[in-house]
Design an enzyme around this catalytic site. Structure first.
Site, PDB file in Angstrom:
ATOM      1  N   THR A  87       0.808  -1.219   0.000  1.00 20.72           N
ATOM      2  CA  THR A  87       0.000   0.000   0.000  1.00 20.72           C
ATOM      3  C   THR A  87       0.840   1.266   0.000  1.00 20.72           C
ATOM      4  OG1 THR A  87      -1.770  -1.160   1.157  1.00 20.72           O
ATOM      5  CG2 THR A  87      -1.804   1.238   1.255  1.00 20.72           C
ATOM      6  N   LYS A 169      -7.040   4.591   5.003  1.00 17.11           N
ATOM      7  CA  LYS A 169      -5.730   4.280   5.592  1.00 17.11           C
ATOM      8  C   LYS A 169      -4.886   5.541   5.682  1.00 17.11           C
ATOM      9  CE  LYS A 169      -5.505  -0.408   3.655  1.00 17.11           C
ATOM     10  NZ  LYS A 169      -4.703  -1.351   2.832  1.00 17.11           N
ATOM     11  N   ARG A 171      -1.571   5.790   5.621  1.00 16.87           N
ATOM     12  CA  ARG A 171      -0.452   5.791   4.684  1.00 16.87           C
ATOM     13  C   ARG A 171      -0.888   6.148   3.272  1.00 16.87           C
ATOM     14  NH1 ARG A 171      -1.114   0.615   6.704  1.00 16.87           N
ATOM     15  NH2 ARG A 171      -1.680  -1.069   5.255  1.00 16.87           N
TER      16      ARG A 171
END
Length: 556
Positions: A87, A169, A171
């Site tokens: 990711t 998320k 990140r």
């Protein structure tokens, strides 16, 4: 720089004022069409774990937002050309235009054996210099990202430009926004959080989530075309393949691992559009929306069950709602949609579907197991108790620093030898071997395994040994409910992703030749006529003009 509008006006004046001269000279040469006005908003959508295979499988069923985007410029063979298809690295390529070997984002996590942290683990989107931060509960930051994002470049060119990101998320939001975000929000625990005080839009989004979680919600209906995928597959004491995302009251984790997370993310994104007046000012703004449910569902249930089928139908509706929301606000927006990586199905179902060689990673590839065997073979042990660090089977392995230099060299050699001898390992490279390889060029589909690993290699962060598992080996050795499959391999099911560009009025086309996600930023920079220093991107501009024009212009 060419000025086609001015040139056309001058030609017209010549014809009116000096008609005889114009007739003698013949017709004026054809002029390039005027460049399209800059869009008011760049909408960058990332669908987490959205492989090109998944797009190809479902594209005929899309009727909403993903159907609309197929009327634009479709690149079905986009590549995350590096080996560490996770990711954080994947999102870092989308709006920087550079590979992990240059951005420094080599993985979701890496290890610093010299760190004072007991686990030596560093999270890709944290500032570990902050004493409050840990790799499990990070102080979220873009400090590890070594290059600017498109939104940062736009703000540098015009401070009036806003750079906003929202995701399931942290990140993903941070890697798309970069170091200078006007707002960045992500899901944490039971709602959205961000850097600084929550805005009204975030508070409203969280209130809606809380109400849904407290009340619970019924299962999703599966479209008729999901019927063939709707059957249970046993996986070590539990089953996958027939879940429909019923939401028990009071369970936010069940909300997160369902299509509802994407719906909430889009509602927050539209709330931020209104709150910040995105796409309504003098300067072009950037709104990055990373939709994470695809990934959570892929990890929990694999990619070929009814769960992913339901998710694809919901994803199509949700993206359609986002685009329709911008339409209602009268915003002129340029869309790009891609993914941070792809994914593979659970081995238990792959075995049923003509891939009996699919397997779960050998537990002997775990860092602790490798360390024990090396100690037995060499007699070398770490005073700290851990000889080999790593994030699981495959990927980057790190050797402890509390042993002598000569001992470290022996351990690295033994580690590389043990890994290369494992029947599930396709290749194992030492950091010295990768450092000696030039950065790859040419078509990403033709990269060797070593070149794919080199595209992820960053000195001082990458492992002492980097290992690539064989095709079909899934890195989840011990599956459990919520984790049955994963990604992160150098193979095309993880590397190849769709790239779609769309803007109202553009002429659509499909180009099946391989391109890279690092081509997105230079392509958008050209659309925006944003001046970028030579060599700023690893990627190239993709010409989005389906006719005689060239959207890349002189900077191509």
């Amino acid at each position: 720089m060419r000025q086609p509008i001015l040139a056309a006006a001058l030609a017209a004046t010549l014809v009116i004022v000096g008609g005889a001269r114009a007739r003698e000279a013949g017709p004026a040469p054809a002029q390039d069409p005027p460049a399209a006005p800059r869009p008011s908003l760049v909408l960058a959508i990332s669908v987490d774990q959205f492989s090109a295979d998944l797009f190809a499988e479902y594209r005929r069923f899309y009727t909403g937002g993903l159907a609309r985007l197929q009327d634009g410029a479709v690149f079905p063979s986009g590549y995350q050309s590096h080996a560490a298809t996770e990711t954080c690295p994947g999102h870092s390529t989308l709006l920087t235009g550079v590979r992990p070997a240059r951005s420094g984002i080599i993985a979701n996590n890496w290890y610093d054996p010299a760190s004072s942290r007991p686990d030596k683990r560093i999270y890709c989107a944290e500032d570990e210099s902050d004493p409050r931060s840990s790799s499990k509960d990070p102080v979220v930051s873009a400090v590890h990202l070594k290059v600017p994002t498109l939104g940062e470049r736009m703000k540098a060119a015009d401070p009036g430009s806003r750079n906003v990101a929202v995701s399931g998320k942290d990140r993903a939001a941070i890697m798309m926004a970069g170091h200078r975000a006007d707002a960045a929000y992500w899901w944490k625990g039971s709602g959205f959080t961000g850097i600084g005080k929550l805005s009204r839009a975030a508070e409203a989004a969280n209130a809606a989530v809380v109400a849904t979680v407290q009340a619970g919600a019924p299962a999703f209906e599966a479209p008729a075309w999901c019927a063939a995928r709707d059957h249970a597959v046993p996986v070590r004491g539990f089953t996958i393949g027939s879940f429909r995302f019923a939401l028990p009251a009071g369970q936010p984790d069940a909300f997160r691992a369902s299509p509802r997370l994407d719906e909430a993310t889009v509602e927050l994104a539209l709330g931020l559009v209104d709150e910040l007046n995105l796409g309504m000012g003098r300067a072009t703004d950037v709104l990055s929306v990373s939709l994470s449910a695809n990934d959570y569902i892929g990890h929990a249930f694999g990619t070929e069950g009814v769960e992913m089928c339901i998710q694809q139908a919901a994803l199509d509706r949700t993206i359609g709602g986002l685009l329709a929301g911008l339409d209602r606000r009268g915003i002129d927006y340029q869309v790009v949609l891609s993914a941070d990586h792809g994914g593979i199905d659970a081995p238990e179902r792959l075995d049923q579907q003509a891939l009996p060689t699919a397997a779960r990673a050998d537990a002997a590839l775990a860092p602790a197991a490798l360390g024990r065997r090396i100690t037995e073979a060499t007699g070398i042990a770490s005073p700290g108790g851990v000889l080999v660090y790593g994030d699981g089977a495959g990927g980057d392995y790190y050797v402890a620093r509390d042993i002598g230099k000569d001992q470290r060299a022996r351990v690295v050699a033994a580690l590389a030898e043990q890994l290369a001898a494992n029947p599930q390992v396709a290749a194992a490279y030492t950091s010295e071997q990768l450092a000696a390889v030039p950065s790859p060029g040419g078509s990403p589909q033709d990269f060797t395994l070593q070149q794919r690993a080199r595209a992820s290699y960053f000195p001082g962060r990458s492992g002492d040994v980097v290992t690539l598992l064989k095709r079909g080996v899934v890195g989840v050795s011990d599956p459990r409910p919520g984790l049955t499959s994963t990604h992160g391999s150098p193979w095309d099911y993880d590397r190849r992703v769709p790239i779609l560009f769309w803007r109202k009025g553009m002429a659509g086309f499909e180009q099946p030749a391989p391109v890279e996600t690092i081509d997105i930023a230079p392509t958008l920079a050209a659309v925006l006529r944003l001046r970028v220093p030579d060599g700023a991107f690893d990627g190239r501009c993709l010409d989005l003009d389906a006719g005689a024009g060239d959207s890349c212009g002189a900077g191509r």
